[in-house]
Design a protein around this motif. Structure first.
Motif, PDB file in Angstrom:
ATOM      1  N   LEU A  89      -0.099  -9.640  -7.429  1.00 19.48           N
ATOM      2  CA  LEU A  89       0.393  -8.428  -6.108  1.00 19.48           C
ATOM      3  C   LEU A  89      -1.301  -8.377  -5.671  1.00 19.48           C
ATOM      4  O   LEU A  89      -1.611  -7.359  -6.325  1.00 19.48           O
ATOM      5  CB  LEU A  89       1.167  -7.637  -7.006  1.00 19.48           C
ATOM      6  N   ASN A  90      -1.069  -7.821  -3.799  1.00 24.60           N
ATOM      7  CA  ASN A  90      -2.631  -7.731  -3.819  1.00 24.60           C
ATOM      8  C   ASN A  90      -2.206  -6.685  -2.413  1.00 24.60           C
ATOM      9  O   ASN A  90      -1.762  -7.897  -1.178  1.00 24.60           O
ATOM     10  CB  ASN A  90      -3.182  -9.054  -2.888  1.00 24.60           C
ATOM     11  N   ASN A  91      -2.330  -5.740  -2.417  1.00 28.49           N
ATOM     12  CA  ASN A  91      -2.531  -4.959  -1.890  1.00 28.49           C
ATOM     13  C   ASN A  91      -1.136  -4.841  -0.719  1.00 28.49           C
ATOM     14  O   ASN A  91      -0.669  -5.094   0.204  1.00 28.49           O
ATOM     15  CB  ASN A  91      -3.421  -5.903  -0.287  1.00 28.49           C
ATOM     16  N   GLY A  92      -0.432  -4.464  -1.940  1.00 26.00           N
ATOM     17  CA  GLY A  92       1.198  -4.217  -1.969  1.00 26.00           C
ATOM     18  C   GLY A  92       2.081  -5.930  -1.395  1.00 26.00           C
ATOM     19  O   GLY A  92       3.024  -6.144  -0.480  1.00 26.00           O
ATOM     20  N   VAL A  93       1.522  -6.814  -1.308  1.00 26.48           N
ATOM     21  CA  VAL A  93       2.115  -8.242  -1.018  1.00 26.48           C
ATOM     22  C   VAL A  93       2.217  -9.312  -2.330  1.00 26.48           C
ATOM     23  O   VAL A  93       1.005  -9.352  -2.922  1.00 26.48           O
ATOM     24  CB  VAL A  93       1.426  -8.925   0.433  1.00 26.48           C
ATOM     25  N   ILE A  94       3.311  -9.287  -2.553  1.00 28.28           N
ATOM     26  CA  ILE A  94       3.526 -10.248  -3.990  1.00 28.28           C
ATOM     27  C   ILE A  94       2.605 -11.749  -3.195  1.00 28.28           C
ATOM     28  O   ILE A  94       3.557 -12.500  -1.953  1.00 28.28           O
ATOM     29  CB  ILE A  94       4.735 -10.480  -4.178  1.00 28.28           C
ATOM     30  N   THR A  95       1.598 -12.427  -3.674  1.00 29.68           N
ATOM     31  CA  THR A  95       1.342 -13.591  -2.625  1.00 29.68           C
ATOM     32  C   THR A  95       0.991 -15.260  -3.479  1.00 29.68           C
ATOM     33  O   THR A  95       1.045 -15.707  -2.980  1.00 29.68           O
ATOM     34  CB  THR A  95      -0.283 -12.822  -2.582  1.00 29.68           C
ATOM     35  N   GLY A 116       7.018  -0.429 -19.821  1.00 31.88           N
ATOM     36  CA  GLY A 116       8.021  -0.980 -18.847  1.00 31.88           C
ATOM     37  C   GLY A 116       7.815  -2.578 -18.479  1.00 31.88           C
ATOM     38  O   GLY A 116       6.358  -3.159 -18.282  1.00 31.88           O
ATOM     39  N   THR A 117       8.739  -2.568 -17.763  1.00 34.97           N
ATOM     40  CA  THR A 117       7.918  -3.370 -17.125  1.00 34.97           C
ATOM     41  C   THR A 117       8.152  -3.642 -15.495  1.00 34.97           C
ATOM     42  O   THR A 117       8.434  -2.152 -14.523  1.00 34.97           O
ATOM     43  CB  THR A 117       9.813  -4.481 -16.686  1.00 34.97           C
ATOM     44  N   ASN A 118       8.513  -4.653 -14.684  1.00 33.60           N
ATOM     45  CA  ASN A 118       8.052  -4.217 -13.447  1.00 33.60           C
ATOM     46  C   ASN A 118       8.212  -5.488 -12.159  1.00 33.60           C
ATOM     47  O   ASN A 118       8.850  -6.032 -13.086  1.00 33.60           O
ATOM     48  CB  ASN A 118       6.307  -4.003 -13.018  1.00 33.60           C
ATOM     49  N   PRO A 119       9.011  -5.648 -11.112  1.00 43.20           N
ATOM     50  CA  PRO A 119       9.596  -6.774  -9.729  1.00 43.20           C
ATOM     51  C   PRO A 119       8.400  -8.067 -10.336  1.00 43.20           C
ATOM     52  O   PRO A 119       8.836  -9.092 -10.754  1.00 43.20           O
ATOM     53  CB  PRO A 119       8.982  -6.327  -8.701  1.00 43.20           C
ATOM     54  N   GLU A 120       7.328  -7.879 -10.834  1.00 49.87           N
ATOM     55  CA  GLU A 120       6.464  -9.339 -10.549  1.00 49.87           C
ATOM     56  C   GLU A 120       6.374  -9.663 -12.000  1.00 49.87           C
ATOM     57  O   GLU A 120       6.919 -10.516 -12.070  1.00 49.87           O
ATOM     58  CB  GLU A 120       5.325  -8.775 -10.563  1.00 49.87           C
ATOM     59  N   GLU A 121       6.499  -8.703 -13.281  1.00 47.48           N
ATOM     60  CA  GLU A 121       6.828  -9.412 -14.417  1.00 47.48           C
ATOM     61  C   GLU A 121       7.687 -10.583 -13.945  1.00 47.48           C
ATOM     62  O   GLU A 121       8.102 -11.461 -15.321  1.00 47.48           O
ATOM     63  CB  GLU A 121       7.033  -8.314 -15.448  1.00 47.48           C
ATOM     64  N   LEU A 122       9.632  -9.664 -13.628  1.00 44.70           N
ATOM     65  CA  LEU A 122      10.777 -10.407 -13.859  1.00 44.70           C
ATOM     66  C   LEU A 122       9.874 -11.325 -13.139  1.00 44.70           C
ATOM     67  O   LEU A 122      11.075 -12.690 -13.835  1.00 44.70           O
ATOM     68  CB  LEU A 122      11.558  -8.715 -13.550  1.00 44.70           C
ATOM     69  N   MET A 123      10.254 -11.581 -11.530  1.00 46.85           N
ATOM     70  CA  MET A 123       9.520 -12.149 -11.236  1.00 46.85           C
ATOM     71  C   MET A 123       8.587 -14.314 -11.466  1.00 46.85           C
ATOM     72  O   MET A 123       9.456 -15.367 -12.016  1.00 46.85           O
ATOM     73  CB  MET A 123       9.125 -12.564  -9.912  1.00 46.85           C
ATOM     74  N   ALA A 124       7.596 -13.275 -12.472  1.00 43.23           N
ATOM     75  CA  ALA A 124       7.184 -14.070 -13.245  1.00 43.23           C
ATOM     76  C   ALA A 124       8.146 -15.001 -14.817  1.00 43.23           C
ATOM     77  O   ALA A 124       8.128 -16.366 -14.605  1.00 43.23           O
ATOM     78  CB  ALA A 124       5.642 -13.578 -13.728  1.00 43.23           C
ATOM     79  N   ASN A 183       8.426 -17.620  -0.942  1.00 43.91           N
ATOM     80  CA  ASN A 183       7.850 -17.151   0.373  1.00 43.91           C
ATOM     81  C   ASN A 183       6.278 -17.153  -0.556  1.00 43.91           C
ATOM     82  O   ASN A 183       5.965 -15.010   0.583  1.00 43.91           O
ATOM     83  CB  ASN A 183       8.575 -16.379   1.340  1.00 43.91           C
ATOM     84  N   LEU A 184       5.822 -18.138  -1.269  1.00 45.04           N
ATOM     85  CA  LEU A 184       4.756 -17.428  -1.702  1.00 45.04           C
ATOM     86  C   LEU A 184       3.768 -18.925  -2.116  1.00 45.04           C
ATOM     87  O   LEU A 184       4.154 -19.837  -1.852  1.00 45.04           O
ATOM     88  CB  LEU A 184       4.301 -16.657  -2.640  1.00 45.04           C
ATOM     89  N   GLU A 185       2.826 -18.605  -2.158  1.00 46.22           N
ATOM     90  CA  GLU A 185       1.608 -20.002  -2.554  1.00 46.22           C
ATOM     91  C   GLU A 185       2.262 -20.305  -4.130  1.00 46.22           C
ATOM     92  O   GLU A 185       2.171 -18.931  -5.370  1.00 46.22           O
ATOM     93  CB  GLU A 185       0.330 -19.597  -2.913  1.00 46.22           C
TER      94      GLU A 185
END
Length: 136
Positions: free
Chosen positions: A84-90, A43-51, A126-128
Motif C-alpha cells: 500500500l503506497n500513498n493510499g493505493v494498493i500497488t 489486528g488485521t487489515n485489508p492488505e494482509e487479507l488480500m495477501a 488490478n495491480l503489479e
C-alpha cells in the motif's frame, strides 16, 4: 459459488475500530483499526487479507497445474506481500518455495509463472504481480 464477509466499524477513521467476520467464522469479530493498518499494531487489515487470499489461491492453482503436468508436489510454501503506497494498493509480490520430485527448475518456472497469471485472485487484482520461484 459465493463467499461473504462482514465488516463493522465504529467511530472515526483514526480513533475508531472495527471487526471482520467471515462466512466460515475463520475470522470471527477479528479486530482491525487505523493502527493495525498503518502502524503495524495488533489486528488485521485489508492488505494482509488480500495477501492471504493471493498466497492461498496461487498455491492451490500451482498444485493443480503441477499435478496436471504429471508432477506431485510434496510441499509448496508461498508468501505474498501486498504493498500500500500513498493510499493505493500497488503490488502483490509472491515468493514460492517448493519441493517437487523429478522436475527441473525450468519446468517448475514455466508452470509457476503460468499459475501466477491464471489463479482467480491474480485475475481479480488490478495491480503489479511479481513472482520469485524456488525449487528446493
Amino acid at each position: 459459488m459465493n463467499r461473504s464477509a462482514k465488516a463493522i466499524w465504529n467511530g472515526t477513521i483514526k480513533e475508531g475500530k472495527g471487526t471482520l467476520t467471515s462466512q466460515s467464522q475463520t475470522l470471527n469479530k477479528t479486530p482491525y483499526s487505523f493502527v493495525s493498518r498503518f502502524e503495524n499494531q495488533p489486528g488485521t487489515n485489508p492488505e494482509e487479507l488480500m495477501a492471504a487470499a493471493h498466497a492461498g489461491c496461487f498455491t492451490m492453482k500451482l498444485s493443480a497445474d503441477l499435478t496436471t503436468a504429471g508432477f506431485t508436489p510434496e510441499e509448496l510454501s508461498t508468501e505474498a506481500v501486498v504493498s500500500l503506497n500513498n493510499g493505493v494498493i500497488t503490488r502483490s509480490a509472491l515468493t514460492v518455495h517448493a519441493i517437487v520430485p523429478d522436475i527441473t527448475q525450468e519446468q517448475f518456472n514455466k508452470i509457476a509463472f503460468a499459475s501466477k497469471e491464471t489463479c482467480p485472485v491474480s485475475k481479480a487484482y488490478n495491480l503489479e504481480i511479481t513472482l520469485e520461484a524456488y525449487l528446493n
